[in-house]
Structure formats: structure tokens, C-alpha cells
Design a protein around this motif. Sequence first.
Motif, mmCIF file in Angstrom:
data_model
loop_
_atom_site.group_PDB
_atom_site.id
_atom_site.type_symbol
_atom_site.label_atom_id
_atom_site.label_comp_id
_atom_site.label_asym_id
_atom_site.label_seq_id
_atom_site.Cartn_x
_atom_site.Cartn_y
_atom_site.Cartn_z
ATOM 1 N N TYR A 167 3.294 0.781 -1.343
ATOM 2 C CA TYR A 167 4.525 1.487 -1.754
ATOM 3 C C TYR A 167 4.815 1.264 -3.235
ATOM 4 N N THR A 168 4.545 0.046 -3.697
ATOM 5 C CA THR A 168 4.772 -0.229 -5.127
ATOM 6 C C THR A 168 3.893 0.686 -5.992
ATOM 7 N N LEU A 169 2.611 0.756 -5.620
ATOM 8 C CA LEU A 169 1.678 1.580 -6.425
ATOM 9 C C LEU A 169 2.093 3.051 -6.370
ATOM 10 N N TRP A 170 2.491 3.511 -5.191
ATOM 11 C CA TRP A 170 2.945 4.920 -5.081
ATOM 12 C C TRP A 170 4.201 5.150 -5.926
ATOM 13 N N ASP A 171 5.114 4.169 -5.889
ATOM 14 C CA ASP A 171 6.344 4.315 -6.682
ATOM 15 C C ASP A 171 6.066 4.351 -8.181
ATOM 16 N N LEU A 172 4.946 3.782 -8.584
ATOM 17 C CA LEU A 172 4.565 3.831 -9.997
ATOM 18 C C LEU A 172 3.959 5.195 -10.354
ATOM 19 N N GLY A 173 3.823 6.065 -9.339
ATOM 20 C CA GLY A 173 3.275 7.407 -9.580
ATOM 21 C C GLY A 173 1.754 7.431 -9.585
#
Length: 935
Positions: free
Chosen positions: A163-169
Motif C-alpha cells: 500500500y505504501t508503494l502504491w500510495d507513492l504512485g
Amino acid sequence: MHGHWRWRGGHPKQGAMAHPFHSLSNWRAIIDRRALAGQLDTIAAETQDAAARRRAMVVLLRAALEDGRAEVERRLLAHPSSGRVAAQTTAFLIDQLVRLSHDFTVEHLYPANNRSAGERITLIAVGGYGRGEMAPHSDIDIGFLTPFKQTSWTEQAIEAQLYTLWDLGLKVGHSSRSLDEMVRAAKDDLTIRTALLEGRFIWGDRELYDQAAARFDAEVVAGNARAFVAEKLAERDERHKRMGDSRYVVEPNVKEGKGGLRDLHTLFWIGKFIHRVRTVPELVDAGLLTARELKQFARAENFLLAVRCHLHVLAGRAEDRLTFDFQREIASRMKFADRPGKSAVERFMQLYFLHAKSVGDLTGTFLAHLDDQMAARGRRFLPSIRRRPGKLNGFVLDRGRLALPSDDFFAADPVRLIEIFALADKHGLEIHPQAMRQARHDAKLIETQGVRRDARANALFLDVLTSPRDPETVLRWMNEAGVFGRFVPDFGRVVAQMQFDMYHHYTVDEHTIRAIGLLADIEQGRLKEDHPLSTAIMGQIHSRRVVYVAVLLHDIAKGRGGDHSVLGAELALRVCPRLGLSEAETETVSWLVRYHLLMSATAFKRDLADFKTILDFAQIVQSPERLRLLLVLTVVDIRAVGPGVWNSWKRQLLSELYDAAEEVLRLGHKQKGREQRIASKKEAVAAQFGFDRKTFDKVAKRLPESYWIAEPVEVIAANLVHIRQAGDAPLHIAAVPDDDRGATLVMVLAADHPGLFYRIAGGIHLAGGNIIDARIHTTRDGLALDNFLVQDPLGRPFAETGQIARLTRAIEDALANRQKLLPKLEARALPRTRAEAFRVAPNVFVDNKASNRFTVIEVNAQDRPALLNQLAYALFQSKVTVHSAHVATYGERAVDTFYVTDLIGDKIDSPARVKTLEKRLLEAATSQSEEVVAA
């Protein structure tokens, strides 16, 4: 998977191998992990709320990602050809973000104080990311490994990191597997097996990573090398087919295309799987590349990576297709400049194709070494056809392939550099890659040892060029070995040269070799259905050598500045005698190169019903033999431009011109009397379509003499049915698909009035039709009879009932003035993103010599929807009557030709009127093109 490095106090540990980022300088300018880790500890200390902690971490890491990307771009612009540095800088940046996210997750979001032995996680980079190379917007391929089945803690920790990586775009390709699952998946799936082959430890439990690497080696790799190689090569062939099996497609795919990065990586994967090498240089120790080839590999990879990184930065996304709109920008970013005869973008693309070619060369020699290493004695690992010819003039056969008895065989007699290809052609043999490698190495001897002047070498080359077998394949091998360009240096200048337009699909050398292959196919009768006339003609040609040499030389002077036809004709006078052609043959080849565009220009841009068109053409051609040669050259030249360029409409026009010119050349200028021609055409129509005489005569009387001369028999017959069906109706529209011409014949019978033509053209465009030809007639009783040949946007006839109904309704609406045409047409502008990369400067020629009855106007402009309608409207405003219109498109360029008179039927020859006409048409050609290009 290979073991890797761990951080020690900000510096990597140098172990058995250097980590992939050892060449990067000033790491902290890319991302300062230590400083960020301190800031994350502060965030954790400030709040106990996990959600708030997570949000604050994402904000901090997103800013670090943006700063890091800006640094990547800064370094790329400072060293625009250093692709490897840019790709490694990006991978390094992502590594640090993944590590920070992992540490924060397991320490502050989901801390587990008493974790069991199964609650361990290791993070691995796989695929290109594993290799330590990433273009700025590539997917991040990451694997999470656990010792056994996942526990609820490992699930939570992995999910939180994703989720963190996805939130970073970031776009993340991920997998979570236990060690057993990893081994099972790798055994079952080639893609997973290849991705894990590049596995690299990023962070987490190091011991678990070492276990995974050992199991992958022992259970997946050991003993399976042959199967892996066979599968990888099959996958490569399938990919090439999908991407348009040529290295020289003018909008190549940098990653997946032939000669692209994936081809280089396939070599590395194969070497890695068989010899367990960890870096490309180790392929030299394994005997799969020489030191010289390693340099070639590194140069090609560095250049291709640079192009891919620039592409990603410009597109702002993962984009691997080097389309025209990006080519110009990347050429400028990589500091290419214009040179006489070659623009910066053409120079950049020539270098691109030379690198793609060297990737192909490397692949050939690499696979040969592999073959030698993996095959049983006397057999071949990679299958082939075996033949045993008798005399080989000192060359030897190695498992069915032409090989050299010693490394100095070419040096002892450099004419053998040509002879090897002549033997390969004659006996239908492959050439051993080791011999190809030696030929590439020794090709320079052609210049230093006078091979070009050697009569035997020239005779052998001519044998290959005019081979009745498969000249295309052998010439392509010759080109890949660099022998072709050394032996015919003018050809060497166009190797890998692209033409920056949407019409030509291949580089000049590839186009030429394809055209020679098509010529051989036509001569062997393999394309009889597509080219019945050319197939018949090939049997009547006096000198087949002339047509093969003309095809070889027709584009050889491209990229030199000036008219390539004129320059090429001069060149032919030098090259042909050297190849052993007689004086008469040389003169004919030179003439063919000079006029190789004449027949297509006449057929596609002029009115073939106007007898002066035929006379002017015949005047230049002068002999039936030249006419035969010119037709065949024209056909293969058009067909070799690219898929979908040849169609039945072009075949029809060229055949029509050939037949008419052949008659003139056979009978001299004494063409059958006009009345006699009209009478015989009427007889043919009446006989062919069985009209009763009375009805036929009644309808025929309404049509003027010029009509009977202009239209072919089948169109006249369709018109007569149409006139009969119309009865007394003031407007009648009919459309019939015409498969011979690959278009739909649209017939409009209406009360004649000014502006009729531009309105009909507008209606057809609104219905999605492209007009490729139009003839306008006025009946003796004052009605307009207009014939349009129309194709759909994909170049096919409108054939379905619904399509035809839409077409006729659109014309009716346009004629009834039910809607404002121009705003609607402009609103209908098709998306033309590729064409926006080009600027075609519009120009207008008014010619009063091309026809005895008409003024001929030719307009060149950027192709766009409604162009014809706008030009026709300009003619209407100029009080000009259009008698026929002919439309040709060459990629982004449209050439529209109009045969016109003034309102009382005279030519337009007053200089003032010609000037006004030119000005108005130029405005119409320019008006929207500026907006379209700028949009």
C-alpha cells in the motif's frame, strides 16, 4: 538468483562481486537514506496512531521520490547517452525507498516482538529491477519471500508495504510466496523462472534469501539448461513476430522489438542459466562472447537504455515505443544536429538502427557458441536443414553449414568474402555464425585489397543479386556481415538510414532488400494473384539483370541532399560497368533510377482519361522494354514501402496507365480516332450489360462525348443503371462496392449548380469516407453526374448496407444544406497524434501544359479530415469548374490534383487569375493544418 550485498554504514560491502550501483557517484544527492530514516524515527516518536504515522511516512517518501527523479533527469540531461547510469540511478532510488518502507512497517506500524521462526520476510528485486536497471517509469518487480505459509503478521506487513508503494504512485508487479511455492512456480512458468533468475536481495532476512537462492539453483536450474534455452528462443521468435519481425521498422519498440533491449537480456539470461554467470562480462570467460563483442554489447545496451530513459521522462509514463513524435525530441536531448541531406532525427535513428543491427549480430554469434557447447558431436542443438553439395572451393561444411577451414581463409583471398555468400545461395546453405563473425571482422579487406575492382568478385555479387532462388535472405546476411556496404559503398551509406515520415515503414537498406525479394517472388510466380501483369511481363524482359540492378540502386542516393533520383542516376553510371553490365544495360539502369517515381506519380496524380497524360508519359518512356521494366520496378518499390501500402486501386491505375502507354508506344501517336473509340465503348457497354437498344440509345444520348472517353466500361454500365433508376427525380444517390478497385463507387445525379462538388465531398467526409478519385460530368440536359471512388478509414470499400445508407444520407443532408458543413467537419477531426510530429509545408502548382483541355492544379498539404472539402470550397469561391479530382496520400502528406476550367469551359491562363487561385488554395491548405499541428 545470485547472492548480493548488504549495507554497512552507508557503503556497500564489496564481496565476490561489486553491487550493481558501484559506479554511481554522490549517492546522497539521489536519496539520503540515513537522514530519511532519522526523520521517520521522529515521526514514530511524535504519535502512537498507526494511520497518522503511515500518512506522514508517505508524504515524506513521496517528496524523496520526486527529488530523486529530478536528480535522475538532471544526470540524464548532463550525460544524455549514459543510459546505464540513469537506469541504475533509478533502481538505486527505488531500493532505498523500499528499505525505508520495510523498516518503518516492521518497526513502527506492525512491530512483533516475539516473532516465530516462520515470521521472517526477505524482499527481492526480480526482472530488470533485479539486474539493477530501471527506466524512470518502469514497473517495480518485487518478491516477498517467507520460510513457510504466511502468518497473519507476515500478511499484514507485506500488504502494508505494498500500500505504501502504491500510495507513492509506483506501479508494482509483486508476488508473495513461501520457499516451496517459489520453487513450484519457477518450475511451472518460464516468465517466473526468468524473473527469479535475476533475483537480487534488497532487504529483510538475509539468511532466508541465501536459502532461496540455493534452492533455486539446486531445484530449478540444475539439469534444465537445454529446456530453458529452447523455451527462451521460442519466446523470442514469438515476440519478434508480434512486434513486426524486422529490426528496421521506423517506429521501433526499444524494449520488445527485434534488436531491442529484450534481445540483449535474453542472451544474458541464457548465459546465466547455463553457466551461472552473474554479470555480462563473465559471458566472455564462459566463451559465449569475445572481448570485442562484450564492448559491442555494452555500447548497444547503454545507448538503448538511454533512449528508453528519455522516452519515459518525456512521456511521463512507461512508454517503450519510439514513435515519430518522440524521435525528434530525443534526438535533440541526445545532442544530434542537422547535416546536409540528413536531419538530426534521421541521424539519431540511423545510429539507433546500427545498434539494433549490432544486437542482431551478437545474437547470431552467441547462439553459434551455444550450439557448439551444447550439441552432441556431429549433431546440432538448434535444428537446421542438412545438404551435402559437391565442390565448395576450399570452404568446409560444419554440421550442414558453410564454414571456414581456418581463421585466415578470407585474408588469404578476400574475394572469398563475396564467394561465401554466392555458395550459400547456390547450394541453399546457412553460413556458420563463426564464419559470419570472421566476415564481419575481415570486411575491411574489401577496401584495402581492391576487391571492388575484381571482375570475379563483381560477377559473384551479381549472381547473388539476380539469383533465381532467394536473393533477399542472402543479401540480408551480406548486409548483416557488413560485406554488402563495403562492396557497394554507396549502399553502405544508406544502411540503417530512416526517412522521417509516416509513409516509409523501413530503413532504406531494408526497403531495398525487401524490394529485391519481392522482385524474385514475382519472377518465380509466387505473387501471381496480386501482380498478374508484372508476373507476365517478367517473362518478356530482355535483360533481367537490368531490373535487379535498378531495384538495388533506385534509392541509393537518399540522404545526400538534392533529388535522389537524379543523383542516383549519375551513381548508376559509375556502379553498373563495375558490376559487369554492358553500356546499353548501364544506360537503361540509369534511366530507370532517374524515372523510378514517374509511373506512380502519373498513375496516382493525373487523369488517365486525358490522352495528353498518356502521350506525355510515353514521350519520356519511349520504348516498350523500358515501360515493362518501369512497371515492375514501380510495383516492387510501392509494395516494399510497408504493409498495407499496396492495394487493388493502385494495381488498377498502374495497369490502366501501362495498357494505354503500351498502345501508344506500339502504334505510335496514331491513337484510334475519337469517334471510333466512343463507338466501340458504347458497343462494349451495350453488349456486356444487355440493355435493350432503344432504352440504351435514349440514355446514352444524354451523355457528352467527353464522358464516354473518361469512364471505363463497368463504371458507365453502373451509371446507366443509376440514371434509369433515377427517372425524373431531382436527386438520386447510389453506391456500389467495386472490389476490383478496392473502393465503393458513389454516384450522384443532381441538378447542376456551383458548389455541388464541395458539398458532396463534405457529406462523404462526415460519413467517415475518404475520396480517392472523383470525376464530374454534366449531361446534355443540364444534370450533374458525379462519380466518386470512396474508401473507409482503413482503406476498404463501404460494403455493408448500414454503411452505404449512412453515406447516402450524409450526402443528401450536405446537398440540402441541412447543416453547417465546415464547423461539423472541423469538429470531426480525427485524432492525428502521429501526424503531429511532421510539418508538411503546403504548396500549389498550376500547370497549363499537362492537358490540352484543362488547367491542372496540384496541391501538396498535410493530410487531414476535410482537406478535399476545403480545397473544393476554395475552387468554388474562385468560380472554377472541377472536372475531375485525384487524391493520393503518402503517410502524412496528401497530394490532391484537380482538372479544372473556368465557368465557360476554357483553361485558366491569365497570370492574375492563376495567382489568385494559388493564394486561395494555399490558404485552404494551410488554414486548419496550423491548428491541427498545434492542437
